[in-house]
Design an enzyme around this catalytic site. Structure first.
Site, short mmCIF file in Angstrom:
data_model
loop_
_atom_site.label_atom_id
_atom_site.label_comp_id
_atom_site.label_asym_id
_atom_site.label_seq_id
_atom_site.Cartn_x
_atom_site.Cartn_y
_atom_site.Cartn_z
N ARG A 213 38.88 46.00 48.74
CA ARG A 213 39.54 44.73 48.42
C ARG A 213 38.51 43.63 48.55
O ARG A 213 37.76 43.59 49.53
CB ARG A 213 40.71 44.50 49.39
CG ARG A 213 41.21 43.07 49.41
CD ARG A 213 42.50 42.91 48.64
NE ARG A 213 42.92 41.52 48.57
CZ ARG A 213 43.16 40.86 47.43
NH1 ARG A 213 43.03 41.46 46.26
NH2 ARG A 213 43.54 39.61 47.45
N LEU A 214 38.45 42.75 47.56
CA LEU A 214 37.63 41.54 47.65
C LEU A 214 38.60 40.41 47.93
O LEU A 214 39.35 40.00 47.03
CB LEU A 214 36.90 41.29 46.32
CG LEU A 214 35.52 41.94 46.17
CD1 LEU A 214 35.57 43.43 46.41
CD2 LEU A 214 34.95 41.64 44.80
N ALA A 217 38.73 33.83 51.06
CA ALA A 217 39.29 33.15 52.23
C ALA A 217 40.41 32.21 51.83
O ALA A 217 40.32 31.49 50.83
CB ALA A 217 38.20 32.37 52.95
N GLN A 234 48.82 39.85 51.25
CA GLN A 234 47.85 40.71 50.56
C GLN A 234 46.80 41.24 51.54
O GLN A 234 46.41 42.40 51.48
CB GLN A 234 47.15 39.93 49.44
CG GLN A 234 47.99 39.79 48.18
CD GLN A 234 47.19 39.21 47.02
OE1 GLN A 234 46.32 38.37 47.23
NE2 GLN A 234 47.48 39.66 45.82
N GLU A 256 36.80 29.72 50.09
CA GLU A 256 38.11 29.09 50.26
C GLU A 256 38.51 28.29 49.01
O GLU A 256 37.68 27.61 48.40
CB GLU A 256 38.05 28.18 51.49
CG GLU A 256 39.25 27.35 51.77
CD GLU A 256 40.49 28.14 52.18
OE1 GLU A 256 41.49 28.01 51.45
OE2 GLU A 256 40.46 28.86 53.19
N ARG A 258 39.41 29.19 45.96
CA ARG A 258 38.70 29.64 44.76
C ARG A 258 37.37 28.90 44.62
O ARG A 258 36.97 28.47 43.54
CB ARG A 258 39.57 29.47 43.49
CG ARG A 258 40.83 30.35 43.49
CD ARG A 258 41.45 30.51 42.12
NE ARG A 258 41.95 29.28 41.56
CZ ARG A 258 43.19 28.82 41.76
NH1 ARG A 258 44.05 29.52 42.48
NH2 ARG A 258 43.56 27.68 41.21
N ASP A 290 38.49 28.18 38.51
CA ASP A 290 37.98 29.11 39.51
C ASP A 290 36.47 28.88 39.64
O ASP A 290 35.75 29.05 38.68
CB ASP A 290 38.26 30.55 39.03
CG ASP A 290 38.16 31.56 40.14
OD1 ASP A 290 37.42 31.30 41.12
OD2 ASP A 290 38.81 32.63 40.04
N ARG A 292 34.56 30.36 41.98
CA ARG A 292 33.95 31.39 42.83
C ARG A 292 32.75 32.04 42.14
O ARG A 292 32.74 32.18 40.92
CB ARG A 292 34.97 32.49 43.15
CG ARG A 292 36.00 32.05 44.17
CD ARG A 292 37.05 33.12 44.38
NE ARG A 292 37.95 33.25 43.25
CZ ARG A 292 39.03 34.02 43.25
NH1 ARG A 292 39.33 34.74 44.31
NH2 ARG A 292 39.81 34.07 42.19
N THR A 313 43.69 44.85 43.53
CA THR A 313 43.74 43.50 42.94
C THR A 313 44.75 43.43 41.80
O THR A 313 45.09 44.45 41.21
CB THR A 313 42.35 43.09 42.39
OG1 THR A 313 42.41 41.73 41.98
CG2 THR A 313 41.92 43.93 41.20
N1 LIG Z 1 42.02 25.69 44.31
C1 LIG Z 1 43.07 26.38 44.74
N2 LIG Z 1 42.85 27.52 45.38
C2 LIG Z 1 43.93 28.22 45.80
C3 LIG Z 1 45.24 27.80 45.57
N3 LIG Z 1 46.08 28.72 46.09
C4 LIG Z 1 45.30 29.68 46.62
N4 LIG Z 1 44.01 29.40 46.45
C5 LIG Z 1 42.82 30.17 46.79
O1 LIG Z 1 42.73 31.24 45.85
C6 LIG Z 1 42.02 32.32 46.41
C7 LIG Z 1 42.81 33.59 46.18
O2 LIG Z 1 42.81 33.79 44.84
P1 LIG Z 1 43.94 34.53 44.04
O3 LIG Z 1 43.84 34.00 42.67
O4 LIG Z 1 45.24 34.49 44.80
O5 LIG Z 1 43.62 35.99 44.08
P2 LIG Z 1 42.47 36.72 43.47
O6 LIG Z 1 41.68 36.94 44.70
O7 LIG Z 1 41.79 36.08 42.33
O8 LIG Z 1 43.22 37.99 42.86
P3 LIG Z 1 43.94 39.16 43.64
O9 LIG Z 1 42.86 40.15 43.91
O10 LIG Z 1 44.94 39.67 42.71
O11 LIG Z 1 44.54 38.59 44.89
C8 LIG Z 1 41.79 31.98 47.86
O12 LIG Z 1 40.46 31.51 48.01
C9 LIG Z 1 42.79 30.84 48.12
O13 LIG Z 1 42.33 29.93 49.11
C10 LIG Z 1 45.43 26.58 44.86
O14 LIG Z 1 46.54 26.16 44.57
N5 LIG Z 1 44.32 25.91 44.49
#
Ligand SMILES: Nc1nc2c(ncn2[C@@H]2O[C@H](COP(=O)(O)OP(=O)(O)OP(=O)(O)O)[C@@H](O)[C@H]2O)c(=O)[nH]1
Ligand SMILES: [Zn+2]
Length: 358
Positions: A213-214, A217, A234, A256, A258, A290, A292, A313
């Site tokens: 899992r990636l 934060a 998750q 943190e 995204r 995003d 990241r 994911t």
């Molecule tokens: N900018 C922003 N970041 C958010 C928000 N809600 C959650 N996050 C961040 O989104 C990230 C998690 O991303 P997700 O899109 O839920 O999941 P993912 O990691 O891309 O995909 P999965 O593997 O399916 O969980 C974490 O870093 C959270 O802090 C938001 O409303 N705005």
């Protein structure tokens, strides 16, 4: 690394200093001009900068289009700062908090022609310092103060082309509720950015695909149990599955919000309370959906000796990124937990706009 950097800082080290300077509100010498982040600018420094010449405000195309400013430089806009503009004016352009209450900021006059790379580089630096992506630029005095951090626009712009190298720092056994056979590894990047963690469960066989899992934060979800997202459940579910299988690896990536940082994520949450969705909120702040760096996960998996994963994911972009960076994803394992009435709209937006599989 060439000999001339052995005592003095390398370009990477100067870039890291520049990030720290911007966070403190100290100007950076960027290709011979002064650049400072609007978010951390003090009124005294603004007056000192104003005395040097005309000020230019660099913002992203995302923020400029929210402000209805003309964009001539593709991804960035260079706004002329009027002679009577004060810090409040600059902050209002950088920060969308009051956009709805005070919608008209203009008319804004954008510079056209000439080189926009300086503006682009200043924004890149502000973003990497996890500040609002808005910077003020002005001609540097001659001679420039010798104690300012000096970098070129090219160095700032190409920094992200070079993948970070990670050094394993320390590791120790951490028995967890979800899995007693846990081991936490700390990795430190060579560019002074955030450390990232790997939680190894059991002793996964490196020759077989590992359950992986990636996890990005999420202080609000992971620690506070926020219901606005699905991150906390998750994280728990991933560790529990690895515990049941007796083997797995969870990367806890300090990206943190995204990649925009917790302070900006809270700004985004505040915009969401005003009715914008998660993607629109990022855009109004001047960020992409995003931010990241998806290469980090692949680099860390390789560092740990993994080349094949069964990836937990719902985000197809993560699968693509790993494959593009030399990790074979033999299976995508869905991770659907933690839906609530508070995050139903958030999850629907991610499915609609970010390609997540609901
Ligand atoms: N900018 C922003 N970041 C958010 C928000 N809600 C959650 N996050 C961040 O989104 C990230 C998690 O991303 P997700 O899109 O839920 O999941 P993912 O990691 O891309 O995909 P999965 O593997 O399916 O969980 C974490 O870093 C959270 O802090 C938001 O409303 N705005
Ligand atoms: Zn979250």
């Amino acid at each position: 690394m060439s000999g001339e950097f052995t005592l003095g800082p390398s370009p990477t080290e100067r870039l890291n200093r520049a990030r720290a300077d911007l966070r403190m509100g100290v100007p950076v010498l960027l290709s011979g001009r002064l650049a400072v982040a609007v978010e951390t600018l003090s009124p005294e420094r603004l007056e000192a900068l104003r005395a040097l010449g005309p000020l230019v405000l660099a913002i992203t195309e995302r923020r400029a289009s929210t402000l209805k400013a003309r964009v001539y430089d593709a991804d960035v806009a260079r706004i002329k700062v009027p002679a009577d503009a004060d810090l409040r004016w600059l902050r209002a352009l950088a920060d969308p908090a009051d956009d709805l209450r005070v919608p008209m900021k203009g008319p804004l006059e954008a510079l056209r022609g000439g080189d926009a790379d300086l503006a682009r580089a200043a924004i890149r630096l502000a973003k990497s310092a996890q500040l609002l992506p808005a910077a003020l630029l002005v001609e540097a005095p001659d001679p420039a103060p010798a104690d300012l951090t000096c970098i070129s626009a090219e160095e700032a712009l190409t920094a992200s082309d070079i993948p970070q190298a990670f050094a394993p720092v320390s590791a120790a056994r951490v028995p967890m509720r979800a899995a007693e056979a846990g081991r936490l590894h700390i990795f430190r990047p060579d560019d002074g950015a955030e450390e990232h963690y790997a939680i190894e469960i059991g002793q996964p066989d490196r020759s077989k695909p590992v359950l992986a899992r990636l996890h990005s934060a999420c202080f609000t979800g992971d620690v506070l149990g926020s219901l606005k997202c699905d991150c906390g459940p998750q994280l728990d579910a991933a560790l529990t599955m690895m515990g049941h299988e007796g083997a797995g690896v969870l990367l806890y990536l300090n990206q943190e919000g995204r990649g925009i940082g917790l302070a900006n994520k809270m700004r985004a949450y505040s915009l969401q309370d005003q009715g914008f969705d998660t993607v629109e909120a990022n855009h109004r702040l001047g960020f992409e959906d995003d931010e990241r760096d998806f290469r980090i996960g692949a680099a860390l998996l390789k560092k740990l000796g993994f080349s094949k994963v069964r990836l937990l994911t719902n985000n197809p972009a993560k699968v693509k990124m790993l494959e593009a960076n030399g990790i074979e994803v033999v299976e995508r394992v869905p991770l659907k937990v933690g839906m609530s009435r508070h995050n139903a709209a958030y999850l629907a937006t991610k499915a609609e706009k970010s390609g997540h599989i609901l």
